[in-house]
Design a protein around this motif. Structure first.
Motif, PDB file in Angstrom:
ATOM      1  N   ARG A 107     -46.709   6.886   4.834  1.00 29.36           N
ATOM      2  CA  ARG A 107     -46.923   6.467   3.453  1.00 29.36           C
ATOM      3  C   ARG A 107     -46.760   4.955   3.370  1.00 29.36           C
ATOM      4  O   ARG A 107     -46.224   4.334   4.283  1.00 29.36           O
ATOM      5  CB  ARG A 107     -45.917   7.168   2.547  1.00 29.36           C
TER       6      ARG A 107
ATOM      7  N   THR B 250     -53.469   4.970   0.801  1.00 24.38           N
ATOM      8  CA  THR B 250     -52.489   5.548  -0.134  1.00 24.38           C
ATOM      9  C   THR B 250     -52.472   4.829  -1.474  1.00 24.38           C
ATOM     10  O   THR B 250     -51.817   5.291  -2.406  1.00 24.38           O
ATOM     11  CB  THR B 250     -51.073   5.588   0.471  1.00 24.38           C
TER      12      THR B 250
ATOM     13  N   SER C 243     -50.665  10.490   1.837  1.00 21.79           N
ATOM     14  CA  SER C 243     -50.201  10.188   3.186  1.00 21.79           C
ATOM     15  C   SER C 243     -51.368  10.160   4.167  1.00 21.79           C
ATOM     16  O   SER C 243     -52.453  10.660   3.871  1.00 21.79           O
ATOM     17  CB  SER C 243     -49.164  11.222   3.637  1.00 21.79           C
TER      18      SER C 243
END
Length: 188
Positions: free
Chosen positions: A177, A145, A152
């Motif tokens: 995340r 990320t 995600s």
């Protein structure tokens, strides 16, 4: 009536003077991405040797540590994941960095134009319990990320979504995340 007109004029001047131009239609606003979370900062990569600067999340003293590595060209998602699973270089090890990903085989998949990556996850010896499981997932999520094109990550094994731990100890099958591991992020 005169006061209402004056008030309307003053309001229009005040709003018009705020520096935001009037527009007839709404438009998309691109906000800057935070590299991992708002609570950490990353030093700007140097441009002295060329190539692409990529973020890799390793471990140090039971926490996640972001480092920046220089590669010859911008890597694909799979190449960045492979770079992560190799673990720390000798110099990084000498600096106290390690990994929780030893013995793992990972494959990244992403649908065209998607910002979600699916990571196929297998362990060399699935009978061994891992005490560093949260760090392992955190390393992967935070590394991927940190890319501008990934928002995600979900994990699968044999095409079945895995329920994986977040930093707070809860389990999730949903997209993860970097913020899900923010409390584990320490100094790089």
């Amino acid at each position: 009536m005169r006061r209402v007109g004056l008030l309307a004029f003053v309001t229009a001047v005040a709003l018009g003077g705020c520096g935001v131009p009037a527009q007839d239609e709404p438009h998309r606003v691109e906000l800057p991405r935070s590299p991992l979370t708002a609570v950490t900062t990353r030093p700007a990569p140097t441009e002295s040797h060329g190539g692409a600067a990529v973020v890799i999340c390793l471990t140090r003293s039971g926490r996640l540590a972001e480092i920046t590595r220089r590669l010859g060209s911008p890597p694909s998602v799979q190449q960045q994941l492979d770079n992560l699973t190799v673990g720390p270089t000798r110099a990084e090890q000498d600096n106290g960095l390690g990994t929780a990903l030893a013995g793992l085989t990972l494959r990244a998949h992403r649908a065209a134009s998607s910002t979600e990556v699916t990571v196929d996850f297998t362990e060399a010896d699935e009978s061994n319990a891992r005490s560093d499981e949260v760090l392992a997932y955190g390393q992967i999520v935070c590394t991927l990320t940190a890319r501008a094109d990934v928002d995600s990550v979900v994990f699968t094994r044999d095409n079945q979504r895995l329920e994986v731990p977040r930093a707070d100890g809860t389990l999730s099958r949903g997209p993860l995340r970097a913020g899900d591991y923010a409390s584990l992020i320490g100094p790089g």
